[in-house]
Design a protein around this motif. Structure first.
Motif, PDB file in Angstrom:
ATOM      1  N   ASP A  52       0.853  -1.181   0.000  1.00  0.00           N
ATOM      2  CA  ASP A  52       0.000   0.000   0.000  1.00  0.00           C
ATOM      3  C   ASP A  52       0.896   1.241   0.000  1.00  0.00           C
ATOM      4  O   ASP A  52       1.641   1.484   0.953  1.00  0.00           O
ATOM      5  CB  ASP A  52      -0.917   0.010   1.225  1.00  0.00           C
ATOM      6  CG  ASP A  52      -1.883   1.184   1.218  1.00  0.00           C
ATOM      7  OD1 ASP A  52      -2.958   1.043   0.609  1.00  0.00           O
ATOM      8  OD2 ASP A  52      -1.554   2.225   1.799  1.00  0.00           O
ATOM      9  N   THR A  53       0.831   2.014  -1.078  1.00  0.00           N
ATOM     10  CA  THR A  53       1.731   3.154  -1.237  1.00  0.00           C
ATOM     11  C   THR A  53       1.500   4.219  -0.174  1.00  0.00           C
ATOM     12  O   THR A  53       2.434   4.892   0.262  1.00  0.00           O
ATOM     13  CB  THR A  53       1.586   3.760  -2.647  1.00  0.00           C
ATOM     14  OG1 THR A  53       1.856   2.733  -3.605  1.00  0.00           O
ATOM     15  CG2 THR A  53       2.556   4.905  -2.871  1.00  0.00           C
ATOM     16  N   ALA A 110      10.869   6.319  -6.477  1.00  0.00           N
ATOM     17  CA  ALA A 110      10.459   5.169  -5.667  1.00  0.00           C
ATOM     18  C   ALA A 110       8.960   5.148  -5.453  1.00  0.00           C
ATOM     19  O   ALA A 110       8.315   4.098  -5.494  1.00  0.00           O
ATOM     20  CB  ALA A 110      11.181   5.204  -4.317  1.00  0.00           C
ATOM     21  N   LEU A 111       8.388   6.338  -5.217  1.00  0.00           N
ATOM     22  CA  LEU A 111       6.952   6.437  -4.984  1.00  0.00           C
ATOM     23  C   LEU A 111       6.169   5.942  -6.195  1.00  0.00           C
ATOM     24  O   LEU A 111       5.249   5.129  -6.070  1.00  0.00           O
ATOM     25  CB  LEU A 111       6.583   7.889  -4.683  1.00  0.00           C
ATOM     26  CG  LEU A 111       5.092   8.181  -4.578  1.00  0.00           C
ATOM     27  CD1 LEU A 111       4.563   7.697  -3.247  1.00  0.00           C
ATOM     28  CD2 LEU A 111       4.806   9.662  -4.747  1.00  0.00           C
ATOM     29  N   TYR A 112       6.556   6.401  -7.380  1.00  0.00           N
ATOM     30  CA  TYR A 112       5.806   6.027  -8.573  1.00  0.00           C
ATOM     31  C   TYR A 112       6.036   4.568  -8.951  1.00  0.00           C
ATOM     32  O   TYR A 112       5.126   3.903  -9.423  1.00  0.00           O
ATOM     33  CB  TYR A 112       6.134   6.972  -9.723  1.00  0.00           C
ATOM     34  CG  TYR A 112       5.563   8.356  -9.500  1.00  0.00           C
ATOM     35  CD1 TYR A 112       4.206   8.531  -9.263  1.00  0.00           C
ATOM     36  CD2 TYR A 112       6.368   9.484  -9.489  1.00  0.00           C
ATOM     37  CE1 TYR A 112       3.668   9.784  -9.025  1.00  0.00           C
ATOM     38  CE2 TYR A 112       5.839  10.746  -9.261  1.00  0.00           C
ATOM     39  CZ  TYR A 112       4.488  10.893  -9.032  1.00  0.00           C
ATOM     40  OH  TYR A 112       3.953  12.128  -8.796  1.00  0.00           O
ATOM     41  N   GLU A 113       7.250   4.064  -8.718  1.00  0.00           N
ATOM     42  CA  GLU A 113       7.486   2.637  -8.940  1.00  0.00           C
ATOM     43  C   GLU A 113       6.602   1.811  -8.012  1.00  0.00           C
ATOM     44  O   GLU A 113       6.026   0.803  -8.401  1.00  0.00           O
ATOM     45  CB  GLU A 113       8.953   2.282  -8.694  1.00  0.00           C
ATOM     46  CG  GLU A 113       9.809   2.349  -9.935  1.00  0.00           C
ATOM     47  CD  GLU A 113      11.174   1.725  -9.718  1.00  0.00           C
ATOM     48  OE1 GLU A 113      11.249   0.611  -9.159  1.00  0.00           O
ATOM     49  OE2 GLU A 113      12.163   2.348 -10.113  1.00  0.00           O
ATOM     50  N   ASN A 114       6.520   2.238  -6.748  1.00  0.00           N
ATOM     51  CA  ASN A 114       5.710   1.498  -5.778  1.00  0.00           C
ATOM     52  C   ASN A 114       4.244   1.483  -6.182  1.00  0.00           C
ATOM     53  O   ASN A 114       3.579   0.445  -6.125  1.00  0.00           O
ATOM     54  CB  ASN A 114       5.864   2.109  -4.382  1.00  0.00           C
ATOM     55  CG  ASN A 114       5.500   1.141  -3.275  1.00  0.00           C
ATOM     56  OD1 ASN A 114       6.375   0.479  -2.726  1.00  0.00           O
ATOM     57  ND2 ASN A 114       4.223   1.019  -2.942  1.00  0.00           N
ATOM     58  N   ILE A 115       3.722   2.644  -6.634  1.00  0.00           N
ATOM     59  CA  ILE A 115       2.300   2.720  -6.984  1.00  0.00           C
ATOM     60  C   ILE A 115       2.002   1.900  -8.228  1.00  0.00           C
ATOM     61  O   ILE A 115       0.950   1.253  -8.328  1.00  0.00           O
ATOM     62  CB  ILE A 115       1.841   4.189  -7.160  1.00  0.00           C
ATOM     63  CG1 ILE A 115       0.311   4.298  -7.063  1.00  0.00           C
ATOM     64  CG2 ILE A 115       2.290   4.799  -8.458  1.00  0.00           C
ATOM     65  CD1 ILE A 115      -0.242   4.288  -5.691  1.00  0.00           C
ATOM     66  N   VAL A 116       2.946   1.875  -9.201  1.00  0.00           N
ATOM     67  CA  VAL A 116       2.742   1.053 -10.402  1.00  0.00           C
ATOM     68  C   VAL A 116       2.833  -0.425 -10.048  1.00  0.00           C
ATOM     69  O   VAL A 116       2.001  -1.230 -10.486  1.00  0.00           O
ATOM     70  CB  VAL A 116       3.754   1.434 -11.505  1.00  0.00           C
ATOM     71  CG1 VAL A 116       3.705   0.427 -12.657  1.00  0.00           C
ATOM     72  CG2 VAL A 116       3.458   2.838 -12.035  1.00  0.00           C
ATOM     73  N   GLY A 117       3.823  -0.791  -9.216  1.00  0.00           N
ATOM     74  CA  GLY A 117       3.920  -2.187  -8.782  1.00  0.00           C
ATOM     75  C   GLY A 117       2.673  -2.633  -8.044  1.00  0.00           C
ATOM     76  O   GLY A 117       2.151  -3.732  -8.267  1.00  0.00           O
ATOM     77  N   TYR A 170       4.234   3.339 -26.286  1.00  0.00           N
ATOM     78  CA  TYR A 170       2.971   3.970 -25.909  1.00  0.00           C
ATOM     79  C   TYR A 170       3.188   4.668 -24.573  1.00  0.00           C
ATOM     80  O   TYR A 170       3.674   4.057 -23.620  1.00  0.00           O
ATOM     81  CB  TYR A 170       1.861   2.927 -25.765  1.00  0.00           C
ATOM     82  CG  TYR A 170       1.527   2.204 -27.048  1.00  0.00           C
ATOM     83  CD1 TYR A 170       0.468   2.625 -27.853  1.00  0.00           C
ATOM     84  CD2 TYR A 170       2.272   1.092 -27.459  1.00  0.00           C
ATOM     85  CE1 TYR A 170       0.153   1.960 -29.031  1.00  0.00           C
ATOM     86  CE2 TYR A 170       1.975   0.425 -28.629  1.00  0.00           C
ATOM     87  CZ  TYR A 170       0.919   0.863 -29.416  1.00  0.00           C
ATOM     88  OH  TYR A 170       0.622   0.208 -30.589  1.00  0.00           O
ATOM     89  N   THR A 171       2.819   5.938 -24.486  1.00  0.00           N
ATOM     90  CA  THR A 171       2.972   6.703 -23.243  1.00  0.00           C
ATOM     91  C   THR A 171       1.594   6.995 -22.648  1.00  0.00           C
ATOM     92  O   THR A 171       0.692   7.453 -23.359  1.00  0.00           O
ATOM     93  CB  THR A 171       3.704   8.032 -23.500  1.00  0.00           C
ATOM     94  OG1 THR A 171       4.984   7.745 -24.070  1.00  0.00           O
ATOM     95  CG2 THR A 171       3.896   8.800 -22.206  1.00  0.00           C
ATOM     96  N   PHE A 172       1.445   6.698 -21.359  1.00  0.00           N
ATOM     97  CA  PHE A 172       0.183   6.945 -20.659  1.00  0.00           C
ATOM     98  C   PHE A 172       0.469   7.647 -19.328  1.00  0.00           C
ATOM     99  O   PHE A 172       1.517   7.429 -18.717  1.00  0.00           O
ATOM    100  CB  PHE A 172      -0.565   5.640 -20.375  1.00  0.00           C
ATOM    101  CG  PHE A 172      -0.958   4.878 -21.605  1.00  0.00           C
ATOM    102  CD1 PHE A 172      -1.873   5.402 -22.511  1.00  0.00           C
ATOM    103  CD2 PHE A 172      -0.415   3.623 -21.870  1.00  0.00           C
ATOM    104  CE1 PHE A 172      -2.243   4.704 -23.653  1.00  0.00           C
ATOM    105  CE2 PHE A 172      -0.774   2.918 -23.002  1.00  0.00           C
ATOM    106  CZ  PHE A 172      -1.692   3.465 -23.897  1.00  0.00           C
ATOM    107  N   PRO A 173      -0.473   8.471 -18.858  1.00  0.00           N
ATOM    108  CA  PRO A 173      -0.324   9.055 -17.517  1.00  0.00           C
ATOM    109  C   PRO A 173      -0.395   7.969 -16.445  1.00  0.00           C
ATOM    110  O   PRO A 173      -1.020   6.919 -16.634  1.00  0.00           O
ATOM    111  CB  PRO A 173      -1.532   9.997 -17.399  1.00  0.00           C
ATOM    112  CG  PRO A 173      -2.062  10.177 -18.782  1.00  0.00           C
ATOM    113  CD  PRO A 173      -1.713   8.927 -19.529  1.00  0.00           C
ATOM    114  N   TYR A 174       0.235   8.236 -15.303  1.00  0.00           N
ATOM    115  CA  TYR A 174       0.200   7.277 -14.193  1.00  0.00           C
ATOM    116  C   TYR A 174      -1.220   6.832 -13.856  1.00  0.00           C
ATOM    117  O   TYR A 174      -1.465   5.674 -13.511  1.00  0.00           O
ATOM    118  CB  TYR A 174       0.791   7.888 -12.919  1.00  0.00           C
ATOM    119  CG  TYR A 174       2.218   8.310 -13.002  1.00  0.00           C
ATOM    120  CD1 TYR A 174       3.230   7.395 -13.275  1.00  0.00           C
ATOM    121  CD2 TYR A 174       2.574   9.637 -12.787  1.00  0.00           C
ATOM    122  CE1 TYR A 174       4.546   7.790 -13.338  1.00  0.00           C
ATOM    123  CE2 TYR A 174       3.895  10.044 -12.844  1.00  0.00           C
ATOM    124  CZ  TYR A 174       4.876   9.120 -13.123  1.00  0.00           C
ATOM    125  OH  TYR A 174       6.174   9.526 -13.181  1.00  0.00           O
TER     126      TYR A 174
END
Length: 446
Positions: A317-318, A345-352, A429-433
């Motif tokens: 849980d981010t 790190a934050l964005y990697e965690n949320i994507v994971g 392909y590029t997409f927003p988080y």
């Protein structure tokens, strides 16, 4: 004031389960305090005339209900002895057995309830991964499993009043490669940042929805973190308690490094992988961390093609990850300013986290003696798809190398998640988080 009920994906699953005439007893698994009991009881009261709720933590006396054996009539009789007010009406009664991790032996009874067929049964509990071999061996073939997660971004949008039509609209933009307008980007990016800060723990989200601000949410997150530490002390054995807690505290620190590979040697002086391997697996089975393994080589199949001594650890849980950062970092994030080293790190965690909630296993790749590194991989029917997570919009050199080099024939195209808008260039392909939660649906059929 009545407490806000947060609509969850399990609601529709439970309705479908009830509608199936061949339904088996159901076991709902998941991390602690993610809303399992709340969702089950809400469904139960709407769908059944009689609900028999037993919590093995709050009322350990009910562990005696199997002392005469596991036959349905013996269990029903013993429950009735302990509480004569319980009603058992065939076809109209749901028995909810909560905190199953405290009494995994009860799973033996599920076979008899399925064969008997008069009463429906739902079991629930946290830390079930740790006890699941016993539960599985006691009930194999006579139960259905459901893995529940904390609130994902789609459920967060529901909580904020956005309907399913908005979700379909987001997916439509992805499929048509149609950029969002400025207003859409501003609104969805703002919602997603709120979600990153809050995470998906229902108590935190409910506080935020009720107040309309972040006030009080950090206190709830810190209490939840303390509850998880207490679980380690309660359920882990001996020396492992200290080791698990050491790993737990080290995750944010190690994610902040450029090389995010988790290094056991940094956890404690003289720490060795073989001493800590079981601790990492314990945390995974308890639902506290998501493990991302390093691929031996970026090719299909993914399963079995990894080095289990090289991995990254992400929080499940981010929001709880954010709550473990220092005060200044949290203030930076809440004010939407620079988060420095923690931003990647934050964005990697949320994507994971989003990938795991979509049902994907997590894999990354780091080529030895090279700068080639890719954050995540998923697959379609025939292709391996690399995923790049960029805190800024910059170029994704490793992603382009994987796509263009003949050394990686399973990779023809890739996806980049950024803070920017939708785009397409050179098979990327590029997409927003905020679109990552739709990835599995987007890739369906490709």
């Amino acid at each position: 004031m009545a407490e806000i009920y947060l609509k969850r994906k399990i609601d529709a699953y439970l309705a479908d389960w009830k509608a199936d005439p061949e339904r088996k007893p159901l076991i709902v698994k998941g991390s602690r305090q993610i809303g399992k009991t709340e969702s089950i009881l809400r469904f139960a009261r709407d769908a059944y005339r009689n609900v028999v709720y037993i919590n093995f933590v709050e009322e350990p006396k009910y562990k005696r209900i199997t002392e005469d054996g596991y036959r349905v009539e013996d269990i029903i009789r013993n429950i009735s002895r302990m509480d004569p007010s319980r009603r058992f009406e065939p076809g109209e009664t749901l028995i909810v057995l909560d905190e199953l991790q405290e009494y995994p032996e009860i799973a033996t009874a599920l076979k008899f309830f399925k064969i008997d067929g008069r009463f429906d049964v739902i079991c629930s509990g946290s830390l079930l991964g740790i006890h699941y071999r016993r539960i599985e061996s006691n009930s194999v073939g006579y139960k259905t499993d459901y893995n529940m997660c904390s609130i994902d971004f789609e459920e967060f949008l529901w909580a904020r009043g956005y309907g399913q039509d908005r979700v379909e609209e987001l997916l439509g933009h992805m499929r048509a490669l149609e950029p969002f307008n400025e207003t859409e980007m501003s609104v969805y990016s703002g919602l997603f940042l709120d979600y990153c800060i809050l995470g998906g723990m229902p108590a935190v989200v409910r506080e935020y929805i009720a107040r309309g601000t972040f006030e009080g949410t950090l206190d709830i997150q810190r209490q939840l973190l303390e509850d998880y530490r207490e679980d380690v002390r309660k359920y882990a054995e001996g020396m492992d308690q200290t080791r698990i807690l050491n790993v737990f505290e080290q995750i944010p620190v190690q994610l902040a490094k450029d090389n995010k590979k988790f290094q056991i040697s940094k956890v404690a002086k003289g720490a060795r992988f073989k001493d800590y391997r079981g601790c990492i697996e314990w945390m995974r089975d308890a639902g506290i961390v998501n493990i991302c393994y390093c691929l031996n080589f970026p090719e299909l199949p993914l399963r079995g093609n990894h080095d289990d001594t090289r991995y990254k650890l992400y929080f499940f849980d981010t929001g709880l990850f954010v709550a473990m950062l220092d005060e200044e970092a949290q203030e930076d994030l809440r004010a939407n300013r620079n988060l420095g080293v923690y931003k990647g790190a934050l964005y990697e965690n949320i994507v994971g986290e989003a990938l795991r909630k979509c049902g994907y296993e997590l894999y990354y790749y780091k080529k030895e003696d090279s700068t080639l590194e890719e954050d995540f991989f998923v697959r379609t029917r025939n292709c391996l798809v690399p995923l790049e997570v960029k805190a800024k919009r910059g170029t994704a050199k490793s992603l382009r190398t994987l796509i263009q080099s003949e050394a990686y024939p399973d990779i023809q195209w890739g996806i980049k998640f950024t803070g920017g808008n939708i785009g397409y260039s050179d098979n990327v392909y590029t997409f927003p988080y905020f679109c990552v939660f739709l990835l599995k649906e987007y890739l369906r059929g490709m």
